[in-house]
Motif scaffolding. Structure first.
Motif, PDB file in Angstrom:
ATOM      1  N   VAL B 108       0.571  -1.364   0.328  1.00  0.00           N
ATOM      2  CA  VAL B 108       0.104   0.156  -0.377  1.00  0.00           C
ATOM      3  C   VAL B 108       0.882   1.286   0.106  1.00  0.00           C
ATOM      4  O   VAL B 108       0.460   1.953  -0.540  1.00  0.00           O
ATOM      5  CB  VAL B 108      -0.816   0.009   1.323  1.00  0.00           C
ATOM      6  N   ALA B 109       1.783   1.242   0.937  1.00  0.00           N
ATOM      7  CA  ALA B 109       2.483   2.303   0.544  1.00  0.00           C
ATOM      8  C   ALA B 109       3.867   2.741  -1.255  1.00  0.00           C
ATOM      9  O   ALA B 109       3.436   3.917  -1.073  1.00  0.00           O
ATOM     10  CB  ALA B 109       4.215   2.385   1.314  1.00  0.00           C
ATOM     11  N   ARG B 110       4.063   1.386  -0.943  1.00  0.00           N
ATOM     12  CA  ARG B 110       4.749   1.909  -2.410  1.00  0.00           C
ATOM     13  C   ARG B 110       3.055   2.436  -3.387  1.00  0.00           C
ATOM     14  O   ARG B 110       3.360   3.424  -3.981  1.00  0.00           O
ATOM     15  CB  ARG B 110       4.954   0.199  -3.473  1.00  0.00           C
ATOM     16  N   GLU B 111       2.061   1.978  -3.269  1.00  0.00           N
ATOM     17  CA  GLU B 111       0.634   2.589  -4.332  1.00  0.00           C
ATOM     18  C   GLU B 111       0.182   4.056  -3.962  1.00  0.00           C
ATOM     19  O   GLU B 111       0.125   4.767  -5.108  1.00  0.00           O
ATOM     20  CB  GLU B 111       0.196   1.073  -4.131  1.00  0.00           C
ATOM     21  N   LEU B 112       0.556   3.829  -2.563  1.00  0.00           N
ATOM     22  CA  LEU B 112       0.503   5.731  -1.926  1.00  0.00           C
ATOM     23  C   LEU B 112       1.788   6.925  -3.172  1.00  0.00           C
ATOM     24  O   LEU B 112       1.948   8.050  -2.479  1.00  0.00           O
ATOM     25  CB  LEU B 112      -0.395   5.950  -0.722  1.00  0.00           C
ATOM     26  N   ALA B 113       2.705   6.211  -2.815  1.00  0.00           N
ATOM     27  CA  ALA B 113       4.102   6.793  -2.419  1.00  0.00           C
ATOM     28  C   ALA B 113       4.669   7.436  -1.471  1.00  0.00           C
ATOM     29  O   ALA B 113       4.491   8.187  -1.400  1.00  0.00           O
ATOM     30  CB  ALA B 113       3.834   7.528  -4.176  1.00  0.00           C
ATOM     31  N   ILE B 114       4.577   6.527  -0.685  1.00  0.00           N
ATOM     32  CA  ILE B 114       4.910   7.016   0.436  1.00  0.00           C
ATOM     33  C   ILE B 114       5.516   6.111   1.325  1.00  0.00           C
ATOM     34  O   ILE B 114       6.126   4.629   0.842  1.00  0.00           O
ATOM     35  CB  ILE B 114       3.544   7.350   1.605  1.00  0.00           C
ATOM     36  N   ALA B 115       6.746   6.847   2.327  1.00  0.00           N
ATOM     37  CA  ALA B 115       7.490   6.011   3.057  1.00  0.00           C
ATOM     38  C   ALA B 115       7.750   6.004   4.350  1.00  0.00           C
ATOM     39  O   ALA B 115       8.494   6.503   5.020  1.00  0.00           O
ATOM     40  CB  ALA B 115       9.346   6.445   2.565  1.00  0.00           C
ATOM     41  N   PRO B 116       6.773   5.110   4.789  1.00  0.00           N
ATOM     42  CA  PRO B 116       6.198   5.297   6.451  1.00  0.00           C
ATOM     43  C   PRO B 116       7.864   3.889   7.105  1.00  0.00           C
ATOM     44  O   PRO B 116       8.465   3.623   6.397  1.00  0.00           O
ATOM     45  CB  PRO B 116       5.448   4.512   6.726  1.00  0.00           C
ATOM     46  N   ASP B 458      12.709  -0.005   7.151  1.00  0.00           N
ATOM     47  CA  ASP B 458      12.530   1.473   6.535  1.00  0.00           C
ATOM     48  C   ASP B 458      11.747   1.312   5.073  1.00  0.00           C
ATOM     49  O   ASP B 458      12.362   0.665   4.510  1.00  0.00           O
ATOM     50  CB  ASP B 458      13.440   2.037   7.035  1.00  0.00           C
ATOM     51  N   THR B 459      10.912   1.509   4.928  1.00  0.00           N
ATOM     52  CA  THR B 459      10.034   1.367   4.088  1.00  0.00           C
ATOM     53  C   THR B 459      11.228   2.392   2.931  1.00  0.00           C
ATOM     54  O   THR B 459      11.396   2.177   1.815  1.00  0.00           O
ATOM     55  CB  THR B 459       8.636   1.456   3.136  1.00  0.00           C
TER      56      THR B 459
END
Lengths: 102, 462
Positions: B108-116, B458-459
């Motif tokens: 999901v992080a990849r799809e939202l282009a975020i790096a939590p 760490d994404t």
């Protein structure tokens, strides 16, 4: 004589973890609560005869603020055992509805 | 986020649903964020659905359901830079369940282009460690169970210890954006941030208890989420759906739900007593609660363990024959006798320690109790035959041997051979292993960290 269904607005049963079942009897008002919540007819023997509970492991707790009595018993066998018929015991309440409670 | 434990003001926790994967609405979660939430917290676990999920370490909810809810939470949280806490990942909170959930979070992080920055908290326990603790007398039974034998520990496929809030708090203090926990008490994951920010312990735990099933504490329990605000004296709570409300009755009545004791609740590091709590409506939609009490106690973690032993095979028939329906108890007794006779005749001693039961749905299949004399016959019934045996192969073979007897035994001898309605071919359905909960115990620990392991993902660096 009154039946549970005649003095409660709602009766429910549910698993309370894998080892206990709990019943909530919501009485239709403070009068019925006072009259019937601690009725001997709702004692451990009833839960022994209807559900096979060990009478020593039946707990009853009145909650006056809600006109509710909560009755819980330890399952004779844990949830999911070989003879399981109702994982949540969510249908067990039905057997209480026609019980005479004094 | 602010980790000052003194006087940081009220803490608002957004609980988007009672269980991750059960469905939530982005519109509701965004509304909660606008109300000033400090964190989004959600429980993902339960023992309600039975021991299978723990014994096998798989989620009750479909991957797609969990992903859909994570999309909603991560979208709303990243817009507002709020931390996310999820407890008891993948229903049972096994190590594999934490990793399974983490994979979805990364997707999901990849799809939202975020790096939590993700903290993973593991609380699955090895049999070796627990046997040591047991030998040291540090594992105690909860009623109605007895003393634990090491053999029972060995017989479990997976054992998890229920975490308290401490590992979540430390992960957030160390900079986690998303904390994914193994098995955790439903309340600890919701109480963690208020406790971290120095809110009243009693109010933090009580609020978490009320909110743990999301909207179930509201007047319309079918809507998913709630938001609660904890301060030094108490908490208030309201639903995320603006057409719904939390009333003093709906909030206090929720304490009854699935609890054998609605007044005293034991948590890993203490006991919550809500017997003196007061519930007051403070506006159209919110209820405020004060007066509950928290007493710290020596730290214990509840253990859950599940294993498998026996195996089952089932067969189903339907009956419309009015003669049979008018004499169902007689039919049941005759059928059971005929089935046992057939098994003895076919297998002899090699049938071993099998079990056989009939469930007559439409008659007494749920209760299993005798019906009152004179009960009206139903229009039709479904009959399930359950065979339980020490191996799957034997359960299957017993069922196969019962095939003709189950489908064609008449109500009484001398009646022409009936054929009851069977819906499937092959008729026998292999059900697999029978799973069991085998632990109902607590382990004493020095605190909330002793049996918990933390791993970081760490994404941004992936």
């Amino acid at each position: 004589m009154a039946k549970v269904r005649e003095v409660c607005r709602h009766v429910r049963s549910k698993n309370a973890g894998p080892f206990w079942v709990t019943f909530d009897l919501f009485f239709d008002g403070p009068e019925s609560f006072k009259k019937y919540a601690m009725s001997p007819a709702l004692g451990p023997q009833l839960f022994e005869s209807l559900y096979g509970a060990d009478p020593q492991l039946v707990k009853r707790l009145p909650v006056a603020s809600l006109n509710v009595v909560k009755i819980s018993y330890a399952r004779p066998r844990p949830q999911g055992w070989m003879g399981e018929r109702d994982m949540h015991q969510g249908q067990s309440f039905a057997r209480l509805l026609n019980v005479d409670i004094g | 986020m602010n980790t000052d434990k003194k006087a940081v003001g009220p803490t608002k926790i957004l609980v988007p649903a009672g269980a991750l994967g059960s469905g939530m609405l982005l519109e509701h979660v965004r509304h909660g964020v606008k109300l000033g939430a400090h964190a989004i917290a959600c429980d993902a676990g339960s023992t309600d659905s039975g021991p299978f999920y723990l014994a096998c370490g798989v989620s009750k909810h479909a991957r797609e359901s969990v992903k859909r809810d994570l999309q909603v939470m991560m979208c709303a949280a990243s817009e507002a830079q709020l931390p996310i806490l999820i407890g008891s990942c993948a229903t049972a909170g096994t190590d594999a369940g934490v990793d399974w959930t983490c994979d979805i979070v990364i997707e999901v992080a990849r799809e939202l282009a975020i790096a939590p920055k993700i903290a993973l908290l593991y609380s699955e326990q090895s049999a070796e460690l627990l046997k040591q603790r047991n030998d040291q007398g540090r594992i105690r039974p909860l009623p109605p169970s007895g003393t634990l034998s090491n053999g029972v520990i060995d017989s479990c496929e997976h054992i998890v210890a229920l975490m308290g809030p401490e590992p979540y708090i430390r992960a957030l203090e160390q900079g986690a954006d998303i904390v994914l926990g193994g098995r955790t008490t439903d309340t600890a994951v919701l109480a963690a941030v208020p406790l971290m920010r120095g809110a009243s312990a009693a109010a933090s735990w009580h609020a978490a208890k009320v909110a743990e099933c999301g909207g179930l504490c509201s007047v319309n329990p079918r809507t998913a989420g709630v938001i609660f605000t904890v301060d030094q004296e108490g908490f208030d709570i309201e639903p995320l759906n603006r057409d719904n409300r939390c009333s003093p009755e709906s909030v206090s009545a929720h304490m009854l739900y699935e609890a054998s004791d609605p007044i005293i609740m034991t948590e890993p590091g203490g006991v919550l007593d809500v017997g003196t709590a007061r519930y007051v409506q403070i506006n159209e939609r919110a209820t405020r609660v004060t007066g509950s009490r928290w007493t710290p106690q020596p730290y214990t973690m509840k253990l859950e363990g599940a294993g498998k032993g026996l195996y089952q095979t089932i067969m189903l028939i339907g009956i419309e024959d009015p003669e049979v329906l008018a004499h169902l108890d007689e039919f049941e007794q005759g059928m059971i006798k005929a089935l046992h006779a057939r098994i003895r005749q076919t297998f002899g001693e090699s049938a071993g320690d099998y079990d056989l039961s009939l469930r007559i749905y439409g008659w007494n299949g749920v209760s299993g109790r005798p019906m009152l004399a004179g009960a009206t016959p139903p229009h039709e019934v479904g009959v399930m035959l359950v065979v339980t045996a020490p191996t799957q192969s034997l359960a299957n073979r017993i069922a196969k041997a019962c095939n003709a007897t189950f489908f064609h035994t008449p109500l009484r001898p001398g009646i022409e051979m009936p054929s009851y309605a069977f819906p499937f071919t092959p008729a026998e359905i292999e059900r697999g292993p029978l799973y069991e909960f085998r632990l109902n115990h607590v382990v004493e620990t020095a605190g909330g960290f002793e049996l918990v392991r933390t791993r970081w993902v760490d994404t941004a660096q992936r």
